[in-house]
Design an enzyme around this catalytic site. Sequence first.
Site, PDB file in Angstrom:
ATOM      1  N   LYS A 220      -7.902  90.223  58.615  1.00 46.65           N
ATOM      2  CA  LYS A 220      -9.028  90.090  57.694  1.00 46.65           C
ATOM      3  C   LYS A 220      -9.426  91.448  57.102  1.00 46.65           C
ATOM      4  O   LYS A 220      -9.644  91.590  55.894  1.00 46.65           O
ATOM      5  CB  LYS A 220     -10.212  89.449  58.425  1.00 46.65           C
ATOM      6  CG  LYS A 220     -11.517  89.478  57.667  1.00 46.65           C
ATOM      7  CD  LYS A 220     -11.420  88.705  56.354  1.00 46.65           C
ATOM      8  CE  LYS A 220     -12.557  89.034  55.418  1.00 46.65           C
ATOM      9  NZ  LYS A 220     -13.696  88.180  55.516  1.00 46.65           N
ATOM     10  N   CYS A 274     -18.632  92.580  51.575  1.00 43.94           N
ATOM     11  CA  CYS A 274     -17.361  92.472  52.300  1.00 43.94           C
ATOM     12  C   CYS A 274     -16.435  93.638  52.006  1.00 43.94           C
ATOM     13  O   CYS A 274     -16.108  94.430  52.880  1.00 43.94           O
ATOM     14  CB  CYS A 274     -16.680  91.170  51.920  1.00 43.94           C
ATOM     15  SG  CYS A 274     -17.813  89.777  52.000  1.00 43.94           S
TER      16      CYS A 274
HETATM   17  N1  SAJ Z   1     -13.907  94.226  41.642  1.00 42.76           N
HETATM   18  C1  SAJ Z   1     -13.456  95.173  40.749  1.00 42.76           C
HETATM   19  N2  SAJ Z   1     -12.243  94.993  40.169  1.00 42.76           N
HETATM   20  C2  SAJ Z   1     -11.464  93.897  40.424  1.00 42.76           C
HETATM   21  C3  SAJ Z   1     -11.934  92.941  41.342  1.00 42.76           C
HETATM   22  C4  SAJ Z   1     -13.161  93.134  41.941  1.00 42.76           C
HETATM   23  O1  SAJ Z   1     -14.124  96.181  40.481  1.00 42.76           O
HETATM   24  O2  SAJ Z   1     -10.381  93.795  39.833  1.00 42.76           O
HETATM   25  C5  SAJ Z   1     -15.218  94.388  42.286  1.00 42.76           C
HETATM   26  C6  SAJ Z   1     -16.191  93.264  41.947  1.00 42.76           C
HETATM   27  O3  SAJ Z   1     -16.808  93.487  40.712  1.00 42.76           O
HETATM   28  C7  SAJ Z   1     -17.140  93.304  43.125  1.00 42.76           C
HETATM   29  C8  SAJ Z   1     -16.248  93.753  44.277  1.00 42.76           C
HETATM   30  O4  SAJ Z   1     -15.072  94.297  43.693  1.00 42.76           O
HETATM   31  O5  SAJ Z   1     -18.159  94.274  42.902  1.00 42.76           O
HETATM   32  C9  SAJ Z   1     -15.866  92.673  45.252  1.00 42.76           C
HETATM   33  O6  SAJ Z   1     -15.554  91.474  44.576  1.00 42.76           O
HETATM   34  P1  SAJ Z   1     -14.316  90.538  44.939  1.00 42.76           P
HETATM   35  O7  SAJ Z   1     -14.301  89.405  44.000  1.00 42.76           O
HETATM   36  O8  SAJ Z   1     -13.078  91.336  45.001  1.00 42.76           O
HETATM   37  O9  SAJ Z   1     -14.576  90.084  46.451  1.00 42.76           O
HETATM   38  P2  SAJ Z   1     -15.813  89.451  47.268  1.00 42.76           P
HETATM   39  O10 SAJ Z   1     -16.513  90.574  47.957  1.00 42.76           O
HETATM   40  O11 SAJ Z   1     -16.627  88.539  46.450  1.00 42.76           O
HETATM   41  O12 SAJ Z   1     -14.997  88.564  48.356  1.00 42.76           O
HETATM   42  C10 SAJ Z   1     -13.982  89.172  49.160  1.00 42.76           C
HETATM   43  C11 SAJ Z   1     -12.719  88.285  49.108  1.00 42.76           C
HETATM   44  N3  SAJ Z   1     -11.599  89.004  49.672  1.00 42.76           N
HETATM   45  C12 SAJ Z   1     -10.404  89.125  49.018  1.00 42.76           C
HETATM   46  O13 SAJ Z   1     -10.219  88.675  47.917  1.00 42.76           O
HETATM   47  C13 SAJ Z   1      -9.301  89.831  49.748  1.00 42.76           C
HETATM   48  C14 SAJ Z   1     -12.967  86.985  49.864  1.00 42.76           C
HETATM   49  O14 SAJ Z   1     -11.777  86.212  49.931  1.00 42.76           O
HETATM   50  C15 SAJ Z   1     -13.472  87.286  51.300  1.00 42.76           C
HETATM   51  O15 SAJ Z   1     -13.719  86.101  52.026  1.00 42.76           O
HETATM   52  C16 SAJ Z   1     -14.765  88.053  51.146  1.00 42.76           C
HETATM   53  O16 SAJ Z   1     -14.473  89.299  50.493  1.00 42.76           O
HETATM   54  C17 SAJ Z   1     -15.320  88.287  52.540  1.00 42.76           C
HETATM   55  O17 SAJ Z   1     -16.244  87.534  52.930  1.00 42.76           O
HETATM   56  O18 SAJ Z   1     -14.817  89.144  53.259  1.00 42.76           O
END
Ligand code: SAJ
Length: 422
Positions: A220, A274
């Site tokens: 994870k 996360c």
């Molecule tokens: N972000 C970027 N660029 C990107 C993608 C995301 O800057 O290309 C930023 C987003 O704007 C945000 C942050 O990253 O601020 C996190 O967003 P996210 O959509 O990547 O992830 P979370 O935090 O909403 O959810 C993640 C997920 N993990 C993965 O995709 C590996 C989710 O599946 C997990 O269950 C969750 O963390 C968790 O609970 O750990």
Amino acid sequence: MSSENNFSTVSVIGLGYIGLPTAAVIASRGINVIGVDVNQHAVDTINNGDIHIVEPDLDIVVRGVVSTGNLRATTQPEPAEAFMVAVPTPFKHSDDGSHEADLSYIKSAAETIAPVLEKGNLVILESTSPVGATEKLAHWLADARPDLTFPHQKGDSADVKVAHCPERVLPGYVLQELVSNDRVIGGMSKACSDRAVDLYKTFVRGECVVTNARTAEMAKLTENSFRDVNIAFANELSMICDKLKINVWELVKLANRHPRVNILNPGPGVGGHCIAVDPWFIVDSCPEEAKIIKQARLTNDSKPFYVIDKVVEAADQFKKPVIACLGLAFKADIDDLRESPAVQIVDELAKSSIGEVIAVEPNISDNEMPESLLEKGVELQSVEQALDKANVIVVLVDHKEFRLIEKGVLASKMVVDTRGIV
Ligand code: SAJ
């Protein structure tokens, strides 16, 4: 009583963003679910068939399972065949820059369920945890219940089975992903894994892949660190491209045409509970080795300050700058402002008194505006009002409403676009 592989009563400890949807989905399979939470307001809300968090369609599912009696919330633990622990695991803030995981919520969950544990029960840790946390949970349970045996003492023949099965659902898509995602199941013994698979098979359509508890914990952390490192790479590229006068969005699109390249998008920083937290658990366990993982965290955490400098530079060109910040949520099309780099940027801009700062967040109402921003005089306005008034536009979130803004409207303004939508 349940038949050999089935469960008639499951208890979920912690009814937040993960626990409540999990409880509701299991209850929707006809299993009796007892949700336990220390928050009386959450318990009352759920028992009224309502929800205290925002997640698409969750209200409908909760209303349904509460009305059939399959889901009931309480502040007091009750006996069950399986206990799923879904409590927060933040890190402890410390002055020396270390980020040790705070396992106190897991410890109190162990203390909550220990008195009602019975021989044959299964305990699952769903909370994202540093390596070794599941073993600690088993030890805490064993300390509280010397009359029962646990897998670190008796392996497969222990009275109580313990496994780690990390949640992996994406906020906004929780109900789909809870069912469709594969699950990593790390039992403290083979018998623990087998029993945990039985439980997840009652509601998961994805594959249940078995490993040990430590590997499941690390899996994870690895998933979220992979994403953090990839975003840090994109954020670093965005700063390099600024300097070299290259459009980073075009660059990433071009590079991603290579069949083995998949760069994520740069942004104003990484938010949420996360991705900005979990990599620290690896760094804290192995500070000497986890160099790239740590640097990614530092790069992503410093990105908001880079954006602030850009906005100050743009605002400097006006006598009376009016700065419209588009978006406060931590990512697109959600209302979640927790740990949002957008909020951090707006807050710092308001503090710096470089001009009037307006916030636009179509997913919240006036009374949901953060207190800290209101105190600094930041007003929540509509897209139209803000575009009309502002001479500096800062795109912080790629909400669908902002993607629709006509380019012509921006022609006379300075634009700092952190999401590449303009
Ligand atoms: N972000 C970027 N660029 C990107 C993608 C995301 O800057 O290309 C930023 C987003 O704007 C945000 C942050 O990253 O601020 C996190 O967003 P996210 O959509 O990547 O992830 P979370 O935090 O909403 O959810 C993640 C997920 N993990 C993965 O995709 C590996 C989710 O599946 C997990 O269950 C969750 O963390 C968790 O609970 O750990």
